[in-house]
Scaffold this motif. Structure first.
Motif, PDB file in Angstrom:
ATOM      1  N   TYR A 101     -11.886   4.624  -4.699  1.00  0.00           N
ATOM      2  CA  TYR A 101     -12.125   5.961  -4.114  1.00  0.00           C
ATOM      3  C   TYR A 101     -13.011   6.767  -4.948  1.00  0.00           C
ATOM      4  O   TYR A 101     -13.624   7.638  -4.179  1.00  0.00           O
ATOM      5  N   ALA A 133     -17.892   5.554   1.438  1.00  0.00           N
ATOM      6  CA  ALA A 133     -17.025   5.745   2.316  1.00  0.00           C
ATOM      7  C   ALA A 133     -15.622   6.244   2.055  1.00  0.00           C
ATOM      8  O   ALA A 133     -15.199   7.151   2.543  1.00  0.00           O
ATOM      9  N   CYS A 134     -15.069   5.771   0.622  1.00  0.00           N
ATOM     10  CA  CYS A 134     -13.771   6.346   0.400  1.00  0.00           C
ATOM     11  C   CYS A 134     -13.978   7.712  -0.013  1.00  0.00           C
ATOM     12  O   CYS A 134     -12.976   8.609   0.338  1.00  0.00           O
ATOM     13  N   SER A 135     -14.821   7.902  -0.754  1.00  0.00           N
ATOM     14  CA  SER A 135     -14.983   9.314  -0.969  1.00  0.00           C
ATOM     15  C   SER A 135     -15.212  10.570   0.032  1.00  0.00           C
ATOM     16  O   SER A 135     -14.577  11.516  -0.017  1.00  0.00           O
ATOM     17  N   ILE A 136     -15.711  10.035   1.214  1.00  0.00           N
ATOM     18  CA  ILE A 136     -16.036  11.105   2.044  1.00  0.00           C
ATOM     19  C   ILE A 136     -14.756  11.105   3.087  1.00  0.00           C
ATOM     20  O   ILE A 136     -14.267  12.198   3.285  1.00  0.00           O
ATOM     21  N   ASP A 137     -13.920   9.982   3.290  1.00  0.00           N
ATOM     22  CA  ASP A 137     -12.891   9.850   3.873  1.00  0.00           C
ATOM     23  C   ASP A 137     -11.628  10.424   3.163  1.00  0.00           C
ATOM     24  O   ASP A 137     -10.815  11.025   3.994  1.00  0.00           O
ATOM     25  N   TYR A 138     -11.710  10.221   2.009  1.00  0.00           N
ATOM     26  CA  TYR A 138     -10.573  10.751   1.270  1.00  0.00           C
ATOM     27  C   TYR A 138     -10.963  11.666   0.296  1.00  0.00           C
ATOM     28  O   TYR A 138     -10.791  11.178  -1.120  1.00  0.00           O
ATOM     29  N   ILE A 165      -3.310   8.578   3.024  1.00  0.00           N
ATOM     30  CA  ILE A 165      -3.514   7.332   2.966  1.00  0.00           C
ATOM     31  C   ILE A 165      -2.302   6.607   3.201  1.00  0.00           C
ATOM     32  O   ILE A 165      -1.347   6.690   2.650  1.00  0.00           O
ATOM     33  N   GLY A 203     -11.137   2.898   3.376  1.00  0.00           N
ATOM     34  CA  GLY A 203     -12.459   3.370   4.006  1.00  0.00           C
ATOM     35  C   GLY A 203     -12.687   3.081   5.270  1.00  0.00           C
ATOM     36  O   GLY A 203     -13.692   3.134   5.873  1.00  0.00           O
TER      37      GLY A 203
END
Length: 205
Positions: A133, A138-143, A195, A205
């Motif tokens: 994360y 991608a994970c940083s943007i989504d979550y 999540i 992500g």
């Protein structure tokens, strides 16, 4: 002179057997008494009495011949062996609690090290999951909530990480519990971030 030699040989041959059998019997009986006292067991008195009888019976089957045969060969040999048997019994009785405490401490230490190693493996897995994360764009943007320490769940996660890291370095006995708290905190932070439960980080992500 001949009787003296026979007595000496009887002591040499039967002495170790007698001493070992008496010490072993006393140790077994003493261990059972300490274990039953420590566990507070009261409902197994008949079984305990039967076991005590067989412990004493088996010990006597070895000890009595090892004492009586030399005593028939030479009275002084019987006296020497009787004294050795009494000394070994007293030593076993007095030394049993210390030996059992030492053995229990060794077993607990092995269990603690095993639990610490297992916690270390789980700790590494949790940190790989968390870094996904933090490091994956991608994970940083989504979550983004997983890296926002202003949120109470994320703040608690960071504190749990710090605690687990500190206890791992010190090989602390509370380390497995700290890793368990870290796992719970990470799961709570993931739920707060939206999540789905059980979703691997590489699919988040």
């Amino acid at each position: 002179m001949h009787g003296l030699l026979q007595g000496a040989w009887a002591v040499l041959l039967c002495g170790p057997v007698l001493v070992a059998s008496v010490a072993a019997t006393v140790f077994v009986v003493r261990r059972r008494a300490l274990v039953s006292t420590g566990s507070g067991a009261t409902g197994s008195a008949p079984e305990g009495g039967d076991q005590l009888f067989w412990d004493l019976f088996l010990g006597a089957c070895v000890a009595l011949p090892a004492l009586l045969i030399p005593a028939l060969v030479s009275p002084w040999a019987g006296l020497v062996l009787a004294g050795a048997a009494a000394a070994s019994g007293v030593a076993a009785y007095r030394g049993s609690p210390r030996f059992l405490a030492w053995r229990n401490a060794r077993r607990e230490e092995r269990q603690r090290l095993s639990a610490h190693q297992a916690a270390g493996v789980r700790h590494d897995e949790l940190m790989r999951r968390w870094r996904r994360y933090e490091l994956d764009p991608a994970c940083s943007i989504d979550y983004p909530a997983l890296t926002d320490v202003r949120l109470p769940e994320t703040s608690a996660l960071i504190k749990a990480m710090r605690t687990a890291d500190q206890l791992r370095t010190a090989t602390h006995k509370g380390y497995p519990d700290a890793v368990g708290s870290l796992a719970a905190s990470l799961a709570a932070a993931e739920r707060a971030a939206g999540i789905p439960a059980g979703l691997p980080a590489e699919q988040a992500g």
